[in-house]
Motif scaffolding. Structure first.
Motif, short mmCIF file in Angstrom:
data_model
loop_
_atom_site.label_atom_id
_atom_site.label_comp_id
_atom_site.label_asym_id
_atom_site.label_seq_id
_atom_site.Cartn_x
_atom_site.Cartn_y
_atom_site.Cartn_z
N UNK A 184 0.82 -1.09 0.05
CA UNK A 184 0.19 0.18 -0.36
C UNK A 184 0.69 1.42 0.06
N UNK A 185 0.29 2.72 -0.58
CA UNK A 185 0.93 3.64 -0.18
C UNK A 185 0.34 4.47 0.47
N UNK A 186 0.52 4.89 1.31
CA UNK A 186 -0.43 5.65 2.78
C UNK A 186 0.18 7.03 2.33
N UNK A 187 -0.51 8.53 2.17
CA UNK A 187 0.03 8.89 2.11
C UNK A 187 -1.30 10.51 2.56
N UNK A 188 -1.26 11.59 2.81
CA UNK A 188 -2.28 12.58 2.79
C UNK A 188 -2.34 13.86 2.31
N UNK A 189 -3.09 14.22 2.35
CA UNK A 189 -3.70 16.08 2.00
C UNK A 189 -4.15 16.50 2.34
N UNK A 190 -4.16 17.75 3.08
CA UNK A 190 -5.37 18.37 3.55
C UNK A 190 -5.34 18.85 5.32
N UNK A 191 -4.03 17.72 5.91
CA UNK A 191 -4.44 16.43 6.98
C UNK A 191 -4.98 15.75 6.99
N UNK A 192 -6.10 14.98 5.95
CA UNK A 192 -6.64 13.81 5.36
C UNK A 192 -5.94 12.33 4.86
N UNK A 193 -5.73 11.67 5.41
CA UNK A 193 -5.06 10.37 5.19
C UNK A 193 -5.95 9.79 3.20
N UNK A 194 -5.11 9.36 2.93
CA UNK A 194 -5.02 9.05 1.76
C UNK A 194 -4.39 7.09 1.48
#
Length: 236
Positions: A184-194
């Motif tokens: 999996x690739x996890x990240x964040x955008x504007x304080x929310x997880x992706x």
């Protein structure tokens, strides 16, 4: 035909690649994703390694609290416990089944409790001292909303959480919950997880916002793992 013969015959049958249809919430509604038996085996191997880091091994006992719809997450945990030769009991994670959690905890005297929910804690609070009950348990891995109340009474709880279709498990370092970087690739955008699927997953999943507040760190963990870690706002 004896049961052993029936199982032996069953093993010779063709088995479809699909193990589960995974349905998980996102910021824009629910998504579906295929989970193959090969992927489940890899997920199980990863969870086995994570639980081994917590000291789980042959002859120990564990309590897993889970719900039926979580099969695609918890199947890997069950497979890991079996691989480690850990005896386990299962209780429903919903609050109405808190008494079974209490009975299993008393009768099993488990080395580990995995998947404790806030609903279970709320049910137990009327009949037990949560701190007294779980402080002596060597490994407590709880869902994000259950972590703060456990830590508030002196229980060193780690995080056990779904991150979309992925599973996040906190190591003994307590520096965030690891997600398998190979899958999996996890990240964040504007304080929310992706989350996005790794190249080896059968189902395509591009970067998908989950609507879950959190932060991702890719720094090497003190446990030695290079897997990314998610720090969930709800667990702090």
């Amino acid at each position: 035909m004896a049961r052993a013969d029936t199982l032996a015959r069953a093993r010779t049958l063709d088995r479809p690649e699909l193990a589960y249809l995974v349905r998980f919430p996102t910021a824009d509604g629910t998504r579906d994703m295929d989970l193959t038996w090969a992927e489940l085996a890899r997920d199980t191997d990863w969870v086995t390694a994570r639980l081994r880091e917590h000291g789980l091994g042959a002859g120990q006992r564990a309590l897993l609290t889970t719900s039926g719809f979580e099969g695609f997450w918890c199947h890997a945990v069950i497979g890991a416990l079996r691989a480690l030769k850990v005896t386990y009991g299962i209780a429903e994670a919903m609050g109405w089944d808190h008494r079974r959690t209490s009975v299993f905890h008393r009768e099993l005297a488990p080395h580990a409790v995995i998947g404790l929910s806030a609903q279970t804690l709320e049910g137990l609070a009327g009949t037990a001292d949560i701190g007294e009950m779980f402080r002596s348990t060597s490994v407590v891995l709880a869902r994000p909303a259950a972590v703060p109340p456990l830590r508030a009474v002196g229980v060193s709880a780690g995080v056990f959480s779904a991150v979309g279709p992925a599973l996040a498990l906190e190591c003994p370092e307590r520096n965030g919950a690891h997600v398998n970087a190979a899958e999996w690739r996890v990240g964040e955008r504007d304080g929310q997880l992706t989350v996005a699927a790794g190249d080896g997953r059968a189902s395509l999943l591009t970067e998908t916002p989950l609507g879950v507040a959190g932060h991702v760190t890719t720094a090497r963990c003190g446990c030695g793992s290079e897997d990314p870690r998610v720090l969930l706002a709800e667990a702090n």
